[in-house]
Design an enzyme around this catalytic site. Structure first.
Site, PDB file in Angstrom:
ATOM      1  CD  GLN A  70      -2.750   1.447   2.315  1.00 17.12           C
ATOM      2  OE1 GLN A  70      -2.240   1.791   3.377  1.00 17.12           O
ATOM      3  NE2 GLN A  70      -4.048   1.273   2.181  1.00 17.12           N
ATOM      4  CB  CYS A 100      -4.315   7.682   6.081  1.00 15.53           C
ATOM      5  SG  CYS A 100      -3.460   8.126   7.597  1.00 15.53           S
ATOM      6  CG  ASP A 201     -17.170  -2.138  13.461  1.00 20.87           C
ATOM      7  OD1 ASP A 201     -16.069  -1.777  13.912  1.00 20.87           O
ATOM      8  OD2 ASP A 201     -18.164  -1.402  13.413  1.00 20.87           O
ATOM      9  NE  ARG A 224     -10.069  -1.269  14.742  1.00 16.75           N
ATOM     10  CZ  ARG A 224     -10.997  -0.343  14.920  1.00 16.75           C
ATOM     11  NH1 ARG A 224     -10.877   0.489  15.939  1.00 16.75           N
ATOM     12  NH2 ARG A 224     -12.026  -0.237  14.108  1.00 16.75           N
TER      13      ARG A 224
END
Ligand SMILES: Cc1cc2nc3c(=O)[nH]c(=O)nc-3n(C[C@H](O)[C@H](O)[C@H](O)COP(=O)(O)O)c2cc1C
Length: 317
Positions: A70, A100, A201, A224
């Site tokens: 990336q 970002c 999520d 995450r």
């Protein structure tokens, strides 16, 4: 799932995460079945001007099957030259960061600032395609709640020749707070013909199944939810994962990192990973203290090896 001519072995992919998507965690996620593994965002300018730190982010192993680098920036020519550079020749796909939210990046017109300049964003994609590799884009659903422009932006990216897009279901204003808007991701999926990877999520196999059903996206990106938890890809894909305990995973992570990086880099970098690996486990607090006190690789490995906490079994697919 296919991106241009490249067939992925699964549609669950491991995200670019600054400070975490290192060669060790990428190798483990790929081994557990992730269909794509991304480096963290790398500055196109840094690549062009030979920044030493940049090279540290580009190590890769044979475990990664489809490798994505990336890059971020705002100058189409510099980004295309970076994409064409020898340093990126080992990567199969070039992904461009347009999501970002960090102030320093946004104030340079980079990352999620590009959501406000879709013509420039499209020019970046068209110019980077010169590298003769699939170019993909990762962006957010909009800049803030008053400018949720993700659907139009997705069309711009498609028209500019993006091979696939990843949509993180939050605005720049939200950073990483609040819940990801899967309804909006579904709108983007309906608006374009190129593959869309849904992001935000997804922390379990159940979440993966839910977001796929909710959005009809071609792929799902996990960030995450994979920290300290690469086995999530094994649970999703059913890929056999050879590590029986968390300790086995952590020791492998250290071993891979040590093949590429200096001792001090590995020791410092692994501290935050160990904090993730022992999150929620009994004895995790003490292990974190022991690992944070480590000053050498030997001390780090001893703290990990001596820990009962990391004997927790790995649930794989
Ligand atoms: C610490 C941190 C660093 C991140 N670094 C990057 C990055 O380098 N490039 C990028 O596109 N996204 C980055 N992200 C965003 C994630 O890739 C992902 O879009 C976001 O965390 C939502 O996915 P999740 O809910 O699965 O975590 C970062 C997120 C976090 C928390």
């Amino acid at each position: 799932m296919k991106i241009d001519g490249i067939t992925l072995k699964s549609d669950a992919v491991f995200a670019p995460i600054a400070g975490f998507s290192d060669v060790g965690l990428r190798a483990l996620c790929a081994e557990a079945g992730a269909g794509l593994t991304y480096t963290e965002m790398v500055s196109a300018k840094g690549l062009m001007y030979g920044n030493e730190h940049t090279e540290d982010l580009l190590h890769t192993t044979d475990k990664e099957k489809v490798r994505v680098v990336q890059i971020f920036g705002s100058d189409p020519e510099i980004m295309a030259r970076a994409a064409e550079s020898e340093a990126l020749s080992k990567f199969d796909i070039i992904d461009i960061n347009m999501g970002c939210p960090v102030k320093k990046i946004v104030s340079n017109g980079e990352g999620s600032a590009l959501l406000k300049t879709p013509s420039l964003a499209a020019e970046i994609v068209r110019t980077v395609r010169r590298a003769d590799k699939p170019v993909t884009v990762k962006f957010r659903i909009g800049f803030d709640k008053n400018s949720r422009t993700g659907v139009d932006f997705a069309r711009y990216m498609q028209d500019a020749g993006a091979a696939a897009i990843t949509v993180h279901g939050r605005t720049r204003e939200q950073f990483y707070e609040g819940t990801a808007d899967w309804d909006y991701i579904a709108e983007v999926v309906r608006a374009v013909q190129i593959p869309v990877i849904a992001n935000g999520d997804v922390n379990s196999k159940e979440d993966y199944e839910k977001i796929k059903a909710h959005t009809s996206a071609a792929g799902v990106m996990i960030a995450r939810g994979a920290l300290g938890n690469p086995q999530i890809f094994s649970q999703i894909t059913g890929t056999a994962f050879p590590y029986k305990t968390r300790k086995d995973i952590v020791l492998k992570h250290i071993e891979i990192m040590s093949a590429f990086h200096s001792e001090i880099f590995v020791v410092n970098n692994m501290k935050k990973h160990v904090a993730c690996y022992c999150k929620g486990l009994r004895g995790g607090k003490q292990l974190k203290l022991d690992v944070f006190a480590a000053k050498s690789l030997e001390e780090l490995v001893r703290a990990v090896s001596d820990s009962d906490t990391l004997d927790a079994p790995v649930i794989s697919g």
